[in-house]
Design a protein around this motif. Structure first.
Motif, PDB file in Angstrom:
ATOM      1  N   ARG A 127       0.822  -1.214   0.000  1.00 36.29           N
ATOM      2  CA  ARG A 127       0.000   0.000   0.000  1.00 36.29           C
ATOM      3  C   ARG A 127       0.857   1.265   0.000  1.00 36.29           C
ATOM      4  NH1 ARG A 127      -5.512  -0.991   1.090  1.00 36.29           N
ATOM      5  NH2 ARG A 127      -5.801   1.228   1.466  1.00 36.29           N
ATOM      6  N   LYS A 128       2.076   1.172   0.502  1.00 34.13           N
ATOM      7  CA  LYS A 128       2.958   2.346   0.554  1.00 34.13           C
ATOM      8  C   LYS A 128       3.814   2.483  -0.707  1.00 34.13           C
ATOM      9  CE  LYS A 128       6.484  -0.255   3.104  1.00 34.13           C
ATOM     10  NZ  LYS A 128       7.269  -0.328   4.356  1.00 34.13           N
ATOM     11  N   ALA A 129       3.561   1.676  -1.726  1.00 29.77           N
ATOM     12  CA  ALA A 129       4.361   1.721  -2.952  1.00 29.77           C
ATOM     13  C   ALA A 129       4.291   3.096  -3.603  1.00 29.77           C
ATOM     14  CB  ALA A 129       3.873   0.651  -3.928  1.00 29.77           C
ATOM     15  N   SER A 130       5.395   3.491  -4.236  1.00 25.89           N
ATOM     16  CA  SER A 130       5.414   4.756  -4.960  1.00 25.89           C
ATOM     17  C   SER A 130       4.683   4.598  -6.286  1.00 25.89           C
ATOM     18  CB  SER A 130       6.858   5.198  -5.215  1.00 25.89           C
ATOM     19  OG  SER A 130       7.474   4.323  -6.153  1.00 25.89           O
ATOM     20  N   GLN A 131       4.413   5.716  -6.930  1.00 27.02           N
ATOM     21  CA  GLN A 131       3.728   5.674  -8.217  1.00 27.02           C
ATOM     22  C   GLN A 131       4.576   4.950  -9.263  1.00 27.02           C
ATOM     23  OE1 GLN A 131       0.771   6.352  -6.766  1.00 27.02           O
ATOM     24  NE2 GLN A 131       0.189   7.218  -8.734  1.00 27.02           N
ATOM     25  N   ASP A 132       5.897   5.122  -9.216  1.00 29.97           N
ATOM     26  CA  ASP A 132       6.773   4.425 -10.158  1.00 29.97           C
ATOM     27  C   ASP A 132       6.741   2.911  -9.936  1.00 29.97           C
ATOM     28  OD1 ASP A 132       7.539   6.694 -11.479  1.00 29.97           O
ATOM     29  OD2 ASP A 132       9.384   6.987 -10.316  1.00 29.97           O
ATOM     30  N   GLU A 133       6.692   2.487  -8.678  1.00 34.09           N
ATOM     31  CA  GLU A 133       6.615   1.053  -8.377  1.00 34.09           C
ATOM     32  C   GLU A 133       5.305   0.448  -8.885  1.00 34.09           C
ATOM     33  OE1 GLU A 133       9.285   0.699  -4.298  1.00 34.09           O
ATOM     34  OE2 GLU A 133       7.232   1.471  -4.179  1.00 34.09           O
ATOM     35  N   ILE A 134       4.240   1.201  -8.783  1.00 35.35           N
ATOM     36  CA  ILE A 134       2.948   0.736  -9.285  1.00 35.35           C
ATOM     37  C   ILE A 134       2.987   0.602 -10.803  1.00 35.35           C
ATOM     38  CG2 ILE A 134       0.554   1.498  -9.644  1.00 35.35           C
ATOM     39  CD1 ILE A 134       0.631   2.529  -6.747  1.00 35.35           C
ATOM     40  N   LYS A 135       3.586   1.573 -11.453  1.00 30.96           N
ATOM     41  CA  LYS A 135       3.692   1.526 -12.916  1.00 30.96           C
ATOM     42  C   LYS A 135       4.505   0.323 -13.377  1.00 30.96           C
ATOM     43  CE  LYS A 135       4.287   5.395 -15.032  1.00 30.96           C
ATOM     44  NZ  LYS A 135       4.909   6.640 -15.566  1.00 30.96           N
ATOM     45  N   ARG A 136       5.641   0.079 -12.726  1.00 27.62           N
ATOM     46  CA  ARG A 136       6.480  -1.051 -13.113  1.00 27.62           C
ATOM     47  C   ARG A 136       5.761  -2.384 -12.884  1.00 27.62           C
ATOM     48  NH1 ARG A 136      10.650   2.122 -10.666  1.00 27.62           N
ATOM     49  NH2 ARG A 136      10.466   0.902  -8.737  1.00 27.62           N
TER      50      ARG A 136
END
Length: 319
Positions: free
Chosen positions: A14-23
Motif C-alpha cells: 500500500r505504501k508503494a510509490s507511483q513508479d513502483e505501481i507503474k512497473r
C-alpha cells in the motif's frame, strides 16, 4: 458487491510509490496480455488482464488512489462491501469527475466508487499550452438538516492529494469558509469562484464546486426537498386520536392524529420541508410505542385490556 484489493491485484504494498505501481502493472500486463495467451488459458488470462487494468486505472492516478485509500486497510479481497456513508466527504479533486474510463469495462466495485461524477482524467498534463484554462475543483461537503433549512456560514476542511518528491501520495489540507444558502438541497452545488487550480501563464483560476450532502438526524430522512420524521405516539393516541405537539426543523407545530391510526401512517405538513421556490413537504411518520410494563399496576392494566377487548390481530391469517 465484492471488495477489490487493487494493491493485491498488482502485487505491491500500500505504501508503494507511483513508479513502483507503474512497473508492477507493466510487468503483469505483458504476462497476461491476450496476444501472448492463446489456448486453454486464454479466458483466464483475459480476465486477469481486465482486473489488472481496473487496478491500474485507480492506483496510477493520485486522486483516485487517494480516494480509494480513504476506505481504509481493513477490507479483504472478495469481502462483501458497501461504501461507508459519505466516505468521500471533504475529498477535493480536480477536473469534472472521477474518471473517463467506461465503467462497463470494469466491475461493479469500480463503478460504485469512481463513475458517479462524470468523466475526467484527474490530472493536469505537462503538455498543456500556456494560458490554458484552469481546472475546476470538486469536493463533497456534508451539512446538517437545520443548515439546509436556515442557511448559514461554516468552516470546512478539504483534503487534496499530491505527490511528494519520492512519488508517494500526501493529502494537503486547506480550510474554507462556505456560505450555505437557505433551502439548499441534496446534490446541489455551491460555487466558490477562483478557488480551483491556478491557470498556467497567469490566466483566470478555476472554480471550486462543492456538492452538498445532508446528514439525516436520528429519526429523520431527506428525499429531495421532502423530509420524513418519525413521530412516536402512545397506543391510546393511536386508538382515540388527538392533538400532539411536534418539534420540526422549522419549529414547533401541533398535529392531529386520526382515530385508529396505525404505525407507518404519514401525516403531511405541506410546505414544511426544505425551503425553495417550491418548498418540500414534511411527513410525520407515526410509530406506536408500547409503554413499559415494569410495574405491577402496568401489567394489570395490560391484562385487563386483553380480557376486555378480546382482540386477535392475526385472526385473518388462519392460525
Amino acid at each position: 458487491m465484492d471488495y477489490k484489493d487493487y494493491y493485491k491485484v498488482l502485487g505491491v504494498e500500500r505504501k508503494a510509490s507511483q513508479d513502483e505501481i507503474k512497473r508492477a502493472y507493466r510487468k503483469l500486463a505483458r504476462k497476461f496480455h491476450p496476444d501472448v495467451n492463446r489456448g486453454p488459458d486464454e479466458a483466464e488470462a483475459e480476465l486477469k488482464f481486465k482486473e489488472l487494468g481496473e487496478a491500474y486505472e485507480v492506483l496510477q492516478d493520485p486522486e483516485k488512489r487517494a480516494a480509494y485509500d480513504q476506505l481504509g486497510e481493513n477490507w479483504k479481497e472478495g469481502q462483501d462491501f458497501r461504501p461507508p456513508p459519505d466516505w468521500d466527504d471533504g475529498f477535493e479533486f480536480s477536473g469534472g469527475g472521477y474518471t473517463q474510463a467506461d465503467p462497463e469495462q470494469f466491475g461493479d466495485f469500480f463503478e460504485e466508487l469512481f463513475s458517479k461524477r462524470g468523466g475526467f482524467d484527474g490530472r493536469m498534463h505537462a503538455g498543456r499550452q500556456a494560458h490554458a484554462p484552469a481546472q475546476d475543483h470538486h469536493a463533497k461537503i456534508v451539512i446538517d438538516l437545520t443548515e439546509a433549512y436556515n442557511g448559514g456560514s461554516r468552516d470546512f476542511t478539504l483534503r487534496k492529494p499530491e505527490l511528494d518528491k519520492n512519488g508517494h501520495i500526501v493529502l494537503r489540507e486547506r480550510a474554507i469558509r462556505v456560505s450555505i444558502p437557505k433551502g439548499v438541497a441534496e446534490g446541489q452545488h455551491i460555487r466558490l469562484a477562483g478557488q480551483g487550480s491556478p491557470a498556467l501563464g497567469g490566466g483566470k483560476a478555476g472554480d471550486l464546486y462543492l456538492e452538498v450532502a445532508i446528514k439525516d438526524p436520528p429519526g429523520f430522512r431527506v428525499e429531495g426537498r421532502d423530509v420524513f420524521m418519525e413521530l412516536p405516539i402512545t397506543p391510546w393516541e393511536a386508538a382515540l386520536g388527538g392533538r400532539v405537539a411536534v418539534m420540526t426543523p422549522s419549529g414547533k407545530v401541533e398535529l392531529t392524529v386520526p382515530k385508529h391510526a396505525q404505525t407507518g401512517k404519514k401525516l403531511r405538513l405541506k410546505g414544511r420541508g426544505i425551503p425553495g421556490k417550491i418548498p418540500g413537504n414534511l411527513f410525520a411518520v407515526l410509530k406506536i410505542v408500547i409503554p413499559p410494563t415494569e410495574s405491577e399496576k402496568a401489567r394489570e392494566l395490560y391484562a385487563e385490556m386483553a380480557r376486555e377487548m378480546d382482540y386477535d390481530p392475526r385472526a385473518g391469517q388462519g392460525v
